[in-house]
Enzyme design. Structure first.
Site, short mmCIF file in Angstrom:
data_model
loop_
_atom_site.label_atom_id
_atom_site.label_comp_id
_atom_site.label_asym_id
_atom_site.label_seq_id
_atom_site.Cartn_x
_atom_site.Cartn_y
_atom_site.Cartn_z
N TYR A 189 -8.11 10.21 3.77
CA TYR A 189 -8.24 11.15 4.90
C TYR A 189 -9.11 12.30 4.44
O TYR A 189 -8.75 13.02 3.52
CB TYR A 189 -6.87 11.69 5.31
CG TYR A 189 -5.90 10.68 5.88
CD1 TYR A 189 -4.74 10.33 5.19
CD2 TYR A 189 -6.13 10.09 7.11
CE1 TYR A 189 -3.84 9.40 5.72
CE2 TYR A 189 -5.23 9.17 7.65
CZ TYR A 189 -4.09 8.83 6.95
OH TYR A 189 -3.20 7.92 7.47
N PRO A 241 -4.22 6.07 16.71
CA PRO A 241 -4.13 5.33 15.43
C PRO A 241 -3.96 6.27 14.22
O PRO A 241 -3.84 5.81 13.10
CB PRO A 241 -5.46 4.59 15.34
CG PRO A 241 -6.09 4.69 16.67
CD PRO A 241 -5.51 5.88 17.35
N HIS A 250 0.87 -1.18 0.00
CA HIS A 250 0.00 0.00 0.00
C HIS A 250 0.91 1.23 0.00
O HIS A 250 1.85 1.28 0.78
CB HIS A 250 -0.86 -0.01 1.26
CG HIS A 250 -2.12 0.76 1.10
ND1 HIS A 250 -2.13 2.12 0.98
CD2 HIS A 250 -3.41 0.38 1.03
CE1 HIS A 250 -3.38 2.54 0.85
NE2 HIS A 250 -4.17 1.51 0.87
N LYS A 278 0.98 3.75 14.02
CA LYS A 278 2.31 3.50 14.58
C LYS A 278 2.33 2.47 15.70
O LYS A 278 3.36 1.86 15.95
CB LYS A 278 2.87 4.81 15.18
CG LYS A 278 3.09 5.92 14.18
CD LYS A 278 4.26 5.67 13.26
CE LYS A 278 4.47 6.82 12.31
NZ LYS A 278 5.29 6.44 11.16
N TYR A 310 5.71 8.97 7.75
CA TYR A 310 4.47 8.17 7.67
C TYR A 310 4.79 6.67 7.68
O TYR A 310 4.13 5.89 8.33
CB TYR A 310 3.74 8.56 6.37
CG TYR A 310 2.34 8.02 6.24
CD1 TYR A 310 1.97 7.25 5.14
CD2 TYR A 310 1.37 8.30 7.19
CE1 TYR A 310 0.68 6.77 5.00
CE2 TYR A 310 0.06 7.82 7.05
CZ TYR A 310 -0.26 7.05 5.95
OH TYR A 310 -1.54 6.57 5.82
P1 FAS Z 1 -1.77 -5.44 22.89
O1 FAS Z 1 -2.81 -4.62 23.60
O2 FAS Z 1 -1.95 -5.80 21.47
O3 FAS Z 1 -1.57 -6.83 23.68
C1 FAS Z 1 -1.55 -6.85 25.08
C2 FAS Z 1 -1.92 -8.27 25.52
O4 FAS Z 1 -1.77 -8.35 26.94
C3 FAS Z 1 -3.37 -8.60 25.21
O5 FAS Z 1 -3.45 -9.86 24.58
C4 FAS Z 1 -4.04 -8.62 26.58
O6 FAS Z 1 -5.07 -9.60 26.66
C5 FAS Z 1 -2.89 -9.00 27.48
N1 FAS Z 1 -3.01 -8.54 28.87
C6 FAS Z 1 -3.39 -7.32 29.31
N2 FAS Z 1 -3.31 -7.26 30.66
C7 FAS Z 1 -2.86 -8.49 31.08
C8 FAS Z 1 -2.57 -9.05 32.34
N3 FAS Z 1 -2.72 -8.34 33.46
N4 FAS Z 1 -2.13 -10.33 32.40
C9 FAS Z 1 -1.95 -11.06 31.25
N5 FAS Z 1 -2.23 -10.58 30.02
C10 FAS Z 1 -2.66 -9.31 29.95
N6 FAS Z 1 -1.84 0.47 15.66
C11 FAS Z 1 -1.28 0.59 14.43
O7 FAS Z 1 -0.05 0.53 14.29
N7 FAS Z 1 -2.07 0.80 13.32
C12 FAS Z 1 -3.43 0.85 13.39
O8 FAS Z 1 -4.10 0.98 12.37
C13 FAS Z 1 -4.06 0.69 14.68
N8 FAS Z 1 -5.41 0.69 14.79
C14 FAS Z 1 -5.96 0.46 16.02
C15 FAS Z 1 -7.36 0.41 16.14
C16 FAS Z 1 -7.94 0.18 17.38
C17 FAS Z 1 -9.45 0.14 17.48
C18 FAS Z 1 -7.13 -0.02 18.53
C19 FAS Z 1 -7.75 -0.27 19.89
C20 FAS Z 1 -5.76 0.03 18.42
C21 FAS Z 1 -5.16 0.27 17.17
N9 FAS Z 1 -3.77 0.30 17.02
C22 FAS Z 1 -3.20 0.49 15.79
C23 FAS Z 1 -2.89 0.15 18.17
C24 FAS Z 1 -2.72 -1.33 18.55
O9 FAS Z 1 -2.57 -2.08 17.41
C25 FAS Z 1 -1.57 -1.46 19.54
O10 FAS Z 1 -0.57 -0.50 19.31
C26 FAS Z 1 -0.92 -2.84 19.56
O11 FAS Z 1 -1.91 -3.80 19.76
C27 FAS Z 1 0.13 -2.87 20.68
O12 FAS Z 1 0.60 -4.16 20.85
P2 FAS Z 1 0.96 -4.71 22.32
O13 FAS Z 1 1.79 -3.71 23.01
O14 FAS Z 1 1.45 -6.08 22.13
O15 FAS Z 1 -0.41 -4.67 23.13
#
Ligand code: FAS
Length: 392
Positions: A202, A294, A72, A298, A389
């Protein structure tokens, strides 16, 4: 139970870290409060930065995205002053994004980790990390039936997001917690509909921002700026599509391809950063380290980068007793985090009319359209945009 490294959280950060440590023979375990199905089906990010793809390729974790990911490289801006496109592969480092849904990446990482004999405990919630500044930190847990447990470790990697046990266990006053509410809220929508543009869309509009980001050939993510108090189900499907048509100027540029809205979330755009990212033997990575809006795609990319930096540092410390990587971990990751935060902040101000307490809304609005015009007309500005970006 014991492990040299206890990783809390099976998201992109925790699973990239787990895979890299496992391949280097480091004794680690992943503790994940959700079940395997939840983890592998939680739709989130979708745009992988070139550096993220390189990291995954480097460690043999990229064949899924190699097969199903799609290149993309174009942004289309639809504004009050007309429409323009940027093929960001012609600028900056010339790299494209790879569109690959985060939950597919997480499922691939999970398969790799389990196929490699990795230890993971699903339905196991970390409650607290204790003695992080001693030689043997412990992680107290609760399993799906509420039974308590404890893990003894040499190092703990908190990859459990901004509300996880890692952050909660930081002693008061031991870190600086930067938080910024950008005053903008998005209604995040996942539609069972093919993309309507061959670009990231956008749209700025007097009624608010609208965004279009492909997720796959038949799933598209849309965003609609909405009032803070909006609840995810407030808007009917018709109202969602009519508003998206209006803000993306469908009559001028073509209708959006409609479909069932299969997932909704209200996302207040906020940023926060914890400094430093280390407390003794406890390290934060991914959203646990910093949350980024988002707007510039990043979050997941920073999570993968930090996981690789931490894996290298932990391997050096455990295999050679060289803790220099651990000593530099926080400073190295924060440099990337703040660069990404700055660009994300710039994108938010480019795309939104922000609430303006000082009463200078018209002045801010003129600045915003000047920013947009510079992006449209200036090649050096496009180079800067493309580099940031796709950059991490
Ligand atoms: P994560 O939140 O992915 O993973 C954390 C894990 O820890 C989860 O599986 C959770 O169940 C677990 N956990 C939490 N507390 C715990 C505990 N006490 N004990 C055990 N396990 C526990 N980012 C982008 O780069 N591009 C995008 O387009 C984008 N869009 C997004 C859209 C939405 C709606 C949201 C909510 C987020 C978006 N993000 C995007 C951001 C998102 O992707 C995060 O940056 C990414 O998941 C971060 O990864 P982790 O740090 O691994 O955390």
């Amino acid at each position: 139970d014991t492990a040299d490294v206890v990783i809390i959280g099976a998201g992109p950060a925790g699973l990239v870290l787990g895979n890299l440590l496992l391949r280097r023979g480091v004794d680690c375990v992943v503790l994940e409060r959700a079940g395997r199905d939840d983890v592998a089906h939680r739709a989130r990010a979708g745009f992988l930065a070139p550096n993220t793809v390189r990291i995954l390729q480097r460690h043999g974790l990229a064949e899924g995205l190699g097969r199903r990911g799609r290149e993309h490289g174009v942004c289309e801006f639809r504004t009050e002053d007309g429409r323009f496109r940027i093929d960001y592969r012609q600028f900056g480092t010339g790299d494209p994004h790879t569109v690959y849904p985060q939950h597919e990446l997480v499922a691939d990482l999970l398969d790799h980790y389990l196929d490699g004999g990795g230890r993971i405990r699903f339905d196991t919630e970390a409650v607290a990390v204790a003695d992080a500044d001693g030689p043997a930190p412990t992680v107290t847990v609760r399993d799906g039936d509420g039974r308590p447990g404890r893990w003894r470790a040499r190092y703990v990697a908190a990859c459990d997001g901004r509300h996880g046990a890692g952050r909660r266990s930081l002693p008061p006053g031991s870190v600086r917690h930067h938080h910024r509410d950008h005053g903008v809220t998005w209604l995040g929508l996942l539609a069972e509909a093919p993309p309507s543009l061959d670009a990231v869309g956008y749209a700025t509009h007097p009624r608010g921002f609208a965004g279009h980001m492909a997720r796959s050939a038949d799933i598209t993510r849309y965003y609609l700026q909405c009032p803070r108090e909006t609840r995810a189900d407030d808007w009917s499907e018709d109202r969602v599509w009519d508003e998206l048509d209006l803000r993306m100027r469908a009559p001028d540029y073509g209708p959006l391809r409609r479909g069932r809205v299969i997932r909704r979330s209200v996302v207040p755009l906020a940023s926060d950063v914890i400094e430093p990212l280390r407390h003794g033997a406890l390290f934060l990575a991914g959203d646990a380290a910093a949350l980024i809006s988002p707007s510039a795609a990043k979050g997941a990319n920073l999570a993968v980068l930090e996981a690789e930096i931490l894996a290298d540092a932990l391997t050096d410390a455990l295999a050679q007793g060289d803790s220099s990587g651990l000593d530099r971990y926080s400073e190295r990751c924060l440099a990337h985090i703040w660069r990404a935060q700055e660009f994300s902040h710039w994108m938010i101000r480019l795309l939104h009319r922000l609430p303006d307490p000082e009463g200078t809304a018209h002045f801010q609005e003129r600045l915003r359209s000047a920013r947009m015009a510079a992006l449209r007309d200036s090649a050096p500005q496009r180079h800067w945009f493309a580099e940031n970006y796709t950059g991490i």
